[in-house]
Design a protein around this motif. Sequence first.
Motif, PDB file in Angstrom:
ATOM      1  N   LEU A   1       0.944  -1.212  -0.021  1.00 22.89           N
ATOM      2  CA  LEU A   1      -0.142   0.145  -0.115  1.00 22.89           C
ATOM      3  C   LEU A   1       0.739   1.278   0.036  1.00 22.89           C
ATOM      4  CD1 LEU A   1      -2.779   1.052   0.111  1.00 22.89           C
ATOM      5  CD2 LEU A   1      -2.612   1.176   2.835  1.00 22.89           C
ATOM      6  N   SER A   2       0.873   1.987  -0.978  1.00 25.88           N
ATOM      7  CA  SER A   2       1.572   3.274  -1.129  1.00 25.88           C
ATOM      8  C   SER A   2       0.710   4.561  -1.070  1.00 25.88           C
ATOM      9  CB  SER A   2       2.334   3.428  -2.629  1.00 25.88           C
ATOM     10  OG  SER A   2       3.378   2.282  -2.373  1.00 25.88           O
ATOM     11  N   ILE A   3       0.730   5.291   0.045  1.00 25.52           N
ATOM     12  CA  ILE A   3      -0.121   6.515  -0.085  1.00 25.52           C
ATOM     13  C   ILE A   3       0.599   7.774  -0.239  1.00 25.52           C
ATOM     14  CG2 ILE A   3      -1.723   7.753   1.996  1.00 25.52           C
ATOM     15  CD1 ILE A   3      -1.736   5.038   3.487  1.00 25.52           C
ATOM     16  N   SER A   4       0.122   8.544  -1.121  1.00 24.13           N
ATOM     17  CA  SER A   4       0.958   9.758  -1.421  1.00 24.13           C
ATOM     18  C   SER A   4      -0.030  11.016  -0.824  1.00 24.13           C
ATOM     19  CB  SER A   4       1.255   9.896  -2.789  1.00 24.13           C
ATOM     20  OG  SER A   4       0.009   9.686  -3.649  1.00 24.13           O
ATOM     21  N   GLU A   5       0.408  12.050  -0.449  1.00 22.60           N
ATOM     22  CA  GLU A   5      -0.134  13.255  -0.351  1.00 22.60           C
ATOM     23  C   GLU A   5       0.382  14.067  -1.117  1.00 22.60           C
ATOM     24  OE1 GLU A   5      -2.672  13.311   1.900  1.00 22.60           O
ATOM     25  OE2 GLU A   5      -2.244  11.560   3.066  1.00 22.60           O
ATOM     26  N   LYS A   6      -0.518  15.398  -1.493  1.00 22.91           N
ATOM     27  CA  LYS A   6      -0.419  16.171  -2.450  1.00 22.91           C
ATOM     28  C   LYS A   6       0.790  17.162  -1.912  1.00 22.91           C
ATOM     29  CE  LYS A   6      -2.340  20.046  -5.342  1.00 22.91           C
ATOM     30  NZ  LYS A   6      -3.507  20.424  -5.730  1.00 22.91           N
ATOM     31  N   SER A   7       0.730  17.383  -0.612  1.00 23.19           N
ATOM     32  CA  SER A   7       1.687  18.297   0.160  1.00 23.19           C
ATOM     33  C   SER A   7       3.020  17.491   0.557  1.00 23.19           C
ATOM     34  CB  SER A   7       0.882  18.859   1.223  1.00 23.19           C
ATOM     35  OG  SER A   7       0.714  17.805   2.148  1.00 23.19           O
ATOM     36  N   ASN A   8       3.180  16.376   0.185  1.00 23.89           N
ATOM     37  CA  ASN A   8       4.294  15.493   0.669  1.00 23.89           C
ATOM     38  C   ASN A   8       4.875  14.808  -0.416  1.00 23.89           C
ATOM     39  OD1 ASN A   8       6.360  14.167   1.891  1.00 23.89           O
ATOM     40  ND2 ASN A   8       5.138  13.699   3.602  1.00 23.89           N
ATOM     41  N   SER A   9       5.933  14.922  -0.963  1.00 25.08           N
ATOM     42  CA  SER A   9       6.392  14.081  -2.092  1.00 25.08           C
ATOM     43  C   SER A   9       6.953  12.724  -1.660  1.00 25.08           C
ATOM     44  CB  SER A   9       7.670  14.793  -2.772  1.00 25.08           C
ATOM     45  OG  SER A   9       8.607  15.000  -1.760  1.00 25.08           O
ATOM     46  N   GLN A  10       7.031  12.722  -0.456  1.00 26.39           N
ATOM     47  CA  GLN A  10       7.408  11.134   0.195  1.00 26.39           C
ATOM     48  C   GLN A  10       6.253  10.434   0.480  1.00 26.39           C
ATOM     49  OE1 GLN A  10      10.708  10.568   0.640  1.00 26.39           O
ATOM     50  NE2 GLN A  10      10.294   8.519   1.067  1.00 26.39           N
ATOM     51  N   ALA A  11       6.033   9.206  -0.281  1.00 25.16           N
ATOM     52  CA  ALA A  11       5.070   8.494  -0.030  1.00 25.16           C
ATOM     53  C   ALA A  11       5.251   7.559   1.013  1.00 25.16           C
ATOM     54  CB  ALA A  11       4.731   7.519  -1.388  1.00 25.16           C
ATOM     55  N   MET A  12       4.232   7.210   1.656  1.00 26.04           N
ATOM     56  CA  MET A  12       4.195   6.230   2.859  1.00 26.04           C
ATOM     57  C   MET A  12       3.784   4.852   2.247  1.00 26.04           C
ATOM     58  SD  MET A  12       2.269   6.508   6.557  1.00 26.04           S
ATOM     59  CE  MET A  12       0.582   6.291   5.810  1.00 26.04           C
ATOM     60  N   ALA A  13       4.780   3.759   2.741  1.00 26.37           N
ATOM     61  CA  ALA A  13       4.245   2.657   1.969  1.00 26.37           C
ATOM     62  C   ALA A  13       4.230   1.483   3.219  1.00 26.37           C
ATOM     63  CB  ALA A  13       5.324   1.858   1.186  1.00 26.37           C
ATOM     64  N   SER A  14       3.442   0.359   2.870  1.00 21.40           N
ATOM     65  CA  SER A  14       3.193  -0.673   3.982  1.00 21.40           C
ATOM     66  C   SER A  14       3.117  -1.938   3.099  1.00 21.40           C
ATOM     67  CB  SER A  14       2.119  -0.583   5.058  1.00 21.40           C
ATOM     68  OG  SER A  14       2.063   0.655   5.861  1.00 21.40           O
ATOM     69  N   MET A  15       3.539  -3.005   3.875  1.00 24.68           N
ATOM     70  CA  MET A  15       3.563  -4.217   3.050  1.00 24.68           C
ATOM     71  C   MET A  15       3.123  -5.341   4.105  1.00 24.68           C
ATOM     72  SD  MET A  15       7.159  -3.929   0.925  1.00 24.68           S
ATOM     73  CE  MET A  15       7.036  -5.599   0.490  1.00 24.68           C
ATOM     74  N   GLY A  16       2.488  -6.392   3.601  1.00 23.59           N
ATOM     75  CA  GLY A  16       1.983  -7.298   4.213  1.00 23.59           C
ATOM     76  C   GLY A  16       1.166  -8.336   3.494  1.00 23.59           C
ATOM     77  N   THR A  17       0.246  -9.481   4.412  1.00 21.86           N
ATOM     78  CA  THR A  17      -0.453 -10.190   3.686  1.00 21.86           C
ATOM     79  C   THR A  17      -1.797  -9.987   4.414  1.00 21.86           C
ATOM     80  OG1 THR A  17       0.070 -12.021   5.176  1.00 21.86           O
ATOM     81  CG2 THR A  17       1.339 -12.033   3.280  1.00 21.86           C
ATOM     82  N   PHE A  18      -2.929 -10.475   3.506  1.00 22.37           N
ATOM     83  CA  PHE A  18      -4.406 -10.216   3.903  1.00 22.37           C
ATOM     84  C   PHE A  18      -5.011 -11.383   3.485  1.00 22.37           C
ATOM     85  CE2 PHE A  18      -7.078  -6.902   5.630  1.00 22.37           C
ATOM     86  CZ  PHE A  18      -8.264  -7.547   5.359  1.00 22.37           C
TER      87      PHE A  18
END
Length: 228
Positions: free
Chosen positions: A64-81
């Motif tokens: 899961l990659s979450i990007s914000e318009k005000s932040n060029s650094q995307a937050m990423a999480s990995m795992g299984t579901f």
Amino acid sequence: EGKVALFKQFSIKKIIMKKIIYSIALLFFCFQTAVAQNDANADKIVSNLLAEARNNAIKTSFKLSISEKSNSQAMASMGTFTIKGSKFVLEMADMKVYFDGKTQWAYVAKNNEVSVTEPSEKELSETNPMAILSGFKAKSIIRFSSKVKSAQNYCIEMTPKAKNQDIAKIEVQIAKSNGNLYSIKLINKNGSASLLSLTNFQKNVKVADAIFVFNSAKYKGVEVNDLR
């Protein structure tokens, strides 16, 4: 102080968990609506997947990659579901969440502590894919994307009918070869976006109901924080 840090960590992970499950829930809703609006080929793809989703377990790895318009650094999480009916297990490197249909356990490895809750209907509507589905019926326009193209995947987009929705559009890709889910992209009106990429997607997985229950015997010395 340790409890405060744990609470903050759990809150952040809970937000990530909600985004993951919410994305998957929207995907299944997207499929349900597509049955009535797309051609026979889309109907067949959707019908086969929904039948397996309702009656059997599905397991997938995710990023899961979450990007914000005000932040060029995307937050990423990995795992299984893993999902089986109303039950699910979410596993990440430092946190595991179990839900057996009534009780939810959130285990934080760093603290060797598990928080136990019984989610309300409202909380389940935010975290349980099956509980979300009914609330999204007939609220979006579903069509094959005219902009996103792929030789390997079917590209479907969902646009909310209501103008006051935070989500501007949802883009879904489904593998043409086997009908497996490939990715879900949620695009918000504020410019932020969440991309859920799925790999090792498995349908009709045979799992015992016991995997959806936290087993304290596997975690020596675990501290139980019962919030029920």
